[in-house]
Design an enzyme around this catalytic site. Structure first.
Site, PDB file in Angstrom:
ATOM      1  CB  SER A  21     -21.026 -37.373   5.766  1.00  0.00           C
ATOM      2  OG  SER A  21     -21.469 -38.695   5.933  1.00  0.00           O
ATOM      3  CG  ASN A  22     -26.030 -38.947   6.670  1.00  0.00           C
ATOM      4  OD1 ASN A  22     -25.960 -39.847   7.479  1.00  0.00           O
ATOM      5  ND2 ASN A  22     -26.002 -39.176   5.353  1.00  0.00           N
TER       6      ASN A  22
END
Ligand code: CTP
Length: 207
Positions: A21-22
Site C-alpha cells: 500500500s502507500n
C-alpha cells in the site's frame, strides 16, 4: 451537483494478511468531500482505508483493492456530474494472491508484480458530458508529468502537488489546464485548499 470523490490508499494483497500500500492518509479527499457537502453538493465518496472518519452527509463506499475501486467507480460515475480523483492508487499488485498465510521458506523470495488498471483513465475514456479533476503527486519533472497524466486521463484540469503533501495537514497545489496554463495556486490547510478548489470547479470547470 452530484460529485464522485475517490480518496485514500488502495491495498494489494500478497496473501490473506499481507498487502502492499502507500502512506496516503486520505485527508485531501475527505476535506474535498466536506467542502463539497458544505457548498450544497451531493458527494459519493469511494475510499480506501483512511486515517479519518468520512464527513457526515456523504454516501460512503469503502474499498480496499484497486479492482474494487475500479468496479465501484464504473458503477457510480455514470450517475454523477463529475469526479475528483485524489485516491493514491497502487500501480502494481502481486501477480497472484496466495490463499491463507504464506509461511517462511528460509530463502529470499521474489515477488512478481503486474500493473493494476488506471481507474481515472478508464473514467476519462467514458467521460461524455461529465467533468474530471485529477491529482498528480510528483517528485520529478512535475509539470510535464502532470500534463502527461491530464492528457492520458482526459482531465479538465489536474491538481499538482508534491510528496510533502503525504500525511500532512497542509498542502500547496498548482492547478493546470489542458493548455498547460496555471489556472490557480493554493496553499493552506487541506480544508482551506479543498474549499478553494471547489470554488474553482464551480466557477471554471463544471459546465
Ligand atoms: N489514478 C487512478 N488509477 C490508477 C493510478 C492513478 O485513478 N491506477 C488517478 C489518481 O487518483 C490521480 C491520478 O490518477 O488522480 C494520477 O495519479 P498518480 O499516482 O499521480 O499517477 P499515475 O497515473 O499512477 O502515474 P505514476 O505513478 O507513474 O506517476
Amino acid at each position: 451537483m452530484k460529485i464522485l470523490i475517490t480518496a485514500g490508499p488502495t491495498r494489494e494483497y500478497l496473501d490473506d494478511v499481507r498487502f502492499l500500500s502507500n502512506a496516503s492518509s486520505g485527508r485531501m479527499g475527505y476535506s474535498l468531500a466536506a467542502a463539497a457537502i458544505s457548498r450544497g453538493h451531493q458527494v459519493l465518496l469511494v475510499t480506501g482505508p483512511a486515517e479519518q472518519h468520512p464527513p457526515a452527509g456523504c454516501e460512503v463506499h469503502r474499498i480496499e483493492t484497486t479492482d474494487e475501486l475500479r468496479q465501484r467507480c464504473l458503477e457510480l460515475f455514470p450517475g454523477c456530474d463529475g469526479v475528483i480523483a485524489t485516491a493514491a492508487v497502487c500501480d502494481y499488485r502481486p501477480r497472484e494472491r496466495i490463499n491463507g498465510k504464506m509461511t517462511k521458506t528460509g530463502h529470499p523470495i521474489v515477488l512478481e508484480l503486474v500493473e493494476t488498471s488506471d481507474v481515472l483513465a478508464e473514467l476519462g475514456s467514458q467521460k461524455g458530458h461529465r467533468w474530471i479533476v485529477g491529482f498528480a503527486l510528483e517528485s520529478q519533472d512535475p509539470r510535464n508529468n502532470a500534463m502527461r497524466k491530464l492528457r492520458m486521463k482526459n482531465c479538465d484540469c489536474i491538481v499538482l502537488n508534491d510528496t510533502s503533501a503525504i500525511g500532512s495537514l497542509t498542502n500547496s497545489v498548482e492547478v493546470l489546464s489542458p493548455d498547460a496554463e496555471t489556472i490557480a495556486q493554493f496553499t493552506g490547510t487541506k480544508d482551506d485548499v479543498a474549499d478553494l478548489l471547489l470554488g474553482l470547479i464551480e466557477a471554471s470547470i463544471a459546465p
